[in-house]
Motif scaffolding. Structure first.
Motif, PDB file in Angstrom:
ATOM      1  N   VAL A  51       0.792  -1.272   0.109  1.00 25.02           N
ATOM      2  CA  VAL A  51      -0.064  -0.047   0.113  1.00 25.02           C
ATOM      3  C   VAL A  51       0.821   0.996   0.038  1.00 25.02           C
ATOM      4  CG1 VAL A  51      -1.669   1.382   1.436  1.00 25.02           C
ATOM      5  CG2 VAL A  51      -1.844  -1.133   1.228  1.00 25.02           C
ATOM      6  N   ALA A  52       1.891   1.099   0.872  1.00 19.44           N
ATOM      7  CA  ALA A  52       2.929   2.271   1.081  1.00 19.44           C
ATOM      8  C   ALA A  52       3.659   2.705  -0.353  1.00 19.44           C
ATOM      9  CB  ALA A  52       3.846   2.095   1.812  1.00 19.44           C
ATOM     10  N   TYR A  53       3.763   1.671  -1.140  1.00 23.83           N
ATOM     11  CA  TYR A  53       4.469   1.904  -2.587  1.00 23.83           C
ATOM     12  C   TYR A  53       3.393   2.391  -3.575  1.00 23.83           C
ATOM     13  CZ  TYR A  53       6.188   0.686  -7.176  1.00 23.83           C
ATOM     14  OH  TYR A  53       6.483   0.907  -8.539  1.00 23.83           O
ATOM     15  N   CYS A  54       2.376   1.945  -3.511  1.00 31.04           N
ATOM     16  CA  CYS A  54       1.271   2.643  -4.341  1.00 31.04           C
ATOM     17  C   CYS A  54       1.165   3.891  -3.952  1.00 31.04           C
ATOM     18  CB  CYS A  54      -0.321   1.960  -4.328  1.00 31.04           C
ATOM     19  SG  CYS A  54      -0.199   0.034  -4.723  1.00 31.04           S
ATOM     20  N   ASN A  55       1.007   4.144  -2.691  1.00 22.97           N
ATOM     21  CA  ASN A  55       0.976   5.679  -2.310  1.00 22.97           C
ATOM     22  C   ASN A  55       1.975   6.392  -2.775  1.00 22.97           C
ATOM     23  OD1 ASN A  55      -1.343   4.769  -1.126  1.00 22.97           O
ATOM     24  ND2 ASN A  55      -0.701   4.705   0.956  1.00 22.97           N
ATOM     25  N   VAL A  74      -2.605  19.985  -2.013  1.00 23.64           N
ATOM     26  CA  VAL A  74      -2.347  20.548  -3.274  1.00 23.64           C
ATOM     27  C   VAL A  74      -3.237  19.733  -4.695  1.00 23.64           C
ATOM     28  CG1 VAL A  74      -0.987  21.686  -5.232  1.00 23.64           C
ATOM     29  CG2 VAL A  74      -0.571  21.977  -2.701  1.00 23.64           C
ATOM     30  N   TYR A  75      -2.808  18.408  -4.372  1.00 21.99           N
ATOM     31  CA  TYR A  75      -2.908  17.415  -5.470  1.00 21.99           C
ATOM     32  C   TYR A  75      -4.771  17.396  -5.222  1.00 21.99           C
ATOM     33  CZ  TYR A  75       1.682  16.277  -4.214  1.00 21.99           C
ATOM     34  OH  TYR A  75       3.011  16.055  -3.915  1.00 21.99           O
ATOM     35  N   GLY A  76      -5.099  17.202  -4.110  1.00 21.62           N
ATOM     36  CA  GLY A  76      -6.532  17.284  -4.093  1.00 21.62           C
ATOM     37  C   GLY A  76      -7.204  18.139  -4.569  1.00 21.62           C
ATOM     38  N   ALA A 350      -4.802  11.010  -2.179  1.00 20.33           N
ATOM     39  CA  ALA A 350      -3.816  11.136  -3.318  1.00 20.33           C
ATOM     40  C   ALA A 350      -3.858  10.232  -4.285  1.00 20.33           C
ATOM     41  CB  ALA A 350      -2.549  10.759  -2.442  1.00 20.33           C
ATOM     42  N   ASN A 351      -4.301   8.855  -3.969  1.00 18.53           N
ATOM     43  CA  ASN A 351      -4.462   7.941  -5.212  1.00 18.53           C
ATOM     44  C   ASN A 351      -5.699   8.057  -6.071  1.00 18.53           C
ATOM     45  OD1 ASN A 351      -2.446   5.444  -4.638  1.00 18.53           O
ATOM     46  ND2 ASN A 351      -3.307   5.723  -2.684  1.00 18.53           N
ATOM     47  N   LEU A 371      -5.111   0.242  -6.312  1.00 20.28           N
ATOM     48  CA  LEU A 371      -4.880  -0.575  -5.487  1.00 20.28           C
ATOM     49  C   LEU A 371      -4.444   0.183  -4.222  1.00 20.28           C
ATOM     50  CD1 LEU A 371      -4.238  -3.484  -4.292  1.00 20.28           C
ATOM     51  CD2 LEU A 371      -1.768  -3.049  -5.120  1.00 20.28           C
ATOM     52  N   GLY A 372      -3.864   1.345  -4.446  1.00 24.77           N
ATOM     53  CA  GLY A 372      -3.549   2.083  -3.104  1.00 24.77           C
ATOM     54  C   GLY A 372      -4.793   2.857  -2.579  1.00 24.77           C
ATOM     55  N   LEU A 373      -5.796   3.098  -3.441  1.00 22.76           N
ATOM     56  CA  LEU A 373      -7.156   3.575  -2.925  1.00 22.76           C
ATOM     57  C   LEU A 373      -7.660   2.594  -2.068  1.00 22.76           C
ATOM     58  CD1 LEU A 373      -9.297   5.924  -2.656  1.00 22.76           C
ATOM     59  CD2 LEU A 373     -10.328   5.125  -4.671  1.00 22.76           C
TER      60      LEU A 373
END
Length: 408
Positions: A51-55, A74-76, A350-351, A371-373
């Motif tokens: 999960v951390a890798y995806c994030n 900022v991204y959101g 973020a995902n 997968l991250g979400l």
């Protein structure tokens, strides 16, 4: 609008991330994870790492497109809309304030257990003062701390794996249920969240479109190798039950290995690691506070940048004051659970933001943000129910405040 000075290179950014991750992960989460999942904590560690890798991948691609302070806030805001950016920022600031308090309490617990709250507040004041006088000085101190801690951990791992009492059969999985393993993974995710410090420093790194995508996976990879080695060593020397009951598992490991003279060294090393983590955490929270103040989601006075030191000095002072108050009243394990809930929701946003990137913007493979979400939401709601209830309550308060402000 005043801007921060770009001073940090790739390894400076990696060290800032390592300072946040190594201190939190090694000295704060293995005992509660073992208490919940036994030797299944190794499976939980692997889940948390995926999960951390995806994030990390989603965050790095977004940070290259939006190289400014604030991270997922900022991204959101840019990809999903103002409310989602605000909610991410609120979750980050609140969750990471709890993380800061947890690390400050870790310092106190190792250095002076009978007066841990006093030591915790003193640590917060000292590191807030350091950050006030410039991020470059903070990065140099973090580099020293990380080097000392990694050497110490290498010694503990070698001693534990080669001791007469080492039993490799303790690595075998018992009858741990899937729920316990997922809960352990959610708690251990707390240890991987340090790479967010790199993204929130987007306005202070040189050549961010190149530096951030390189620094994030490097910091994550080094941390994962370190965590896996320490987890295996602790299980081999202590076993899952003893590890779960131990308030200071690394000190206990060298004691069981027959090297009692190393115990004070490990205690000092634990305090140093927690200080490094606290330093990086305060740095990251203050930068998100700066970004939210610029958009007037927080008092606009917090957006000031010091004319001499080029840091968001008012945001840093405000964050330091709040953390000092929380550190005097919080429980370490409860703080970890609450922090994990807030940060997992932060990365869920973020995902979702990374999903909207176009190929020309460096979009990651579609499976990564999906997968991250899913992983973030699944782990968030696998946490102990008090962490979920309190987390949802605090986030709801933030949402109400946003709605009231929008109405006015």
């Amino acid at each position: 609008m005043q801007e921060l000075r770009r001073r940090l290179g790739v390894w400076d950014a990696v060290v800032v991330g390592l300072g946040a991750m190594v201190g939190a992960g090694v000295f704060a989460v293995f005992a509660p994870a073992a208490e919940i999942a036994g030797s299944g904590l190794l499976v939980g560690l692997a889940i948390a790492a995926v999960v951390a890798y995806c994030n990390a991948t989603s965050s790095a691609r977004l940070a290259a497109v939006y190289p400014e302070s604030g991270g997922t806030y900022v991204y959101g805001r840019e990809r999903l809309g103002p409310f989602w950016g605000y909610l991410a920022g609120w979750a980050f600031v609140v969750g990471k304030t709890a993380s800061c308090a947890a690390m400050a309490l870790t310092v106190g617990a190792y250095l002076w257990p009978d007066h841990k709250n006093v030591v915790a507040v003193a640590a917060v004041v000292a590191l807030t003062t350091l950050n006030y006088f410039g991020v470059q000085k903070a990065a140099w101190l973090t580099r020293i701390i990380v080097a000392v801690v990694l050497v110490l951990l290498a010694v503990v791992v070698i001693v534990s794996l080669t001791a007469d009492d080492a039993r490799y059969g303790r690595l075998e999985l018992g009858r741990e249920g899937a729920g316990g393993i997922l809960q352990a993974a959610a708690l251990m995710f707390f240890a991987f969240a340090g790479y967010a410090r790199i993204a929130t420093l987007g306005e202070e790194v040189r050549d961010p479109s190149r530096t951030i995508p390189r620094a994030v996976p490097l910091a994550l990879g080094i941390s994962l190798i370190t965590y896996a080695a320490v987890a295996v060593a602790l299980l081999v020397i202590l076993g899952a039950e003893r590890l779960g009951d131990s308030p200071d598992p690394l000190a206990e490991a060298v004691r069981v290995a027959g090297l009692a003279w190393l115990v004070p060294v490990v205690r000092v090393g634990a305090a140093i690691a927690a200080l490094g983590s606290l330093l990086a955490l305060i740095l990251g929270v203050s930068r998100t506070t700066l970004a939210m103040a610029r958009d007037r989601h927080l008092p606009s006075g917090l957006a000031a940048v010091h004319p001499k030191y080029h840091v968001p000095h008012r945001a840093e002072l405000a964050v330091g004051a709040v953390v000092a108050i929380v550190a005097a009243t919080t429980d370490l394990r409860g703080a970890i659970g609450f922090s994990s809930f807030g940060v997992l929701l932060y990365y869920a946003i973020a995902n979702a933001s990374a999903w909207t990137l176009q190929r020309s913007e460096g979009r990651p493979p579609r499976a990564v943000p999906v997968l991250g979400l899913v992983g973030c939401l699944g782990l968030a709601f696998a946490l102990p129910w008090p962490s979920i209830v309190v987390g949802l309550g605090v986030l709801s308060l933030g949402a109400v405040a946003y709605r009231l402000r929008s109405t006015r």
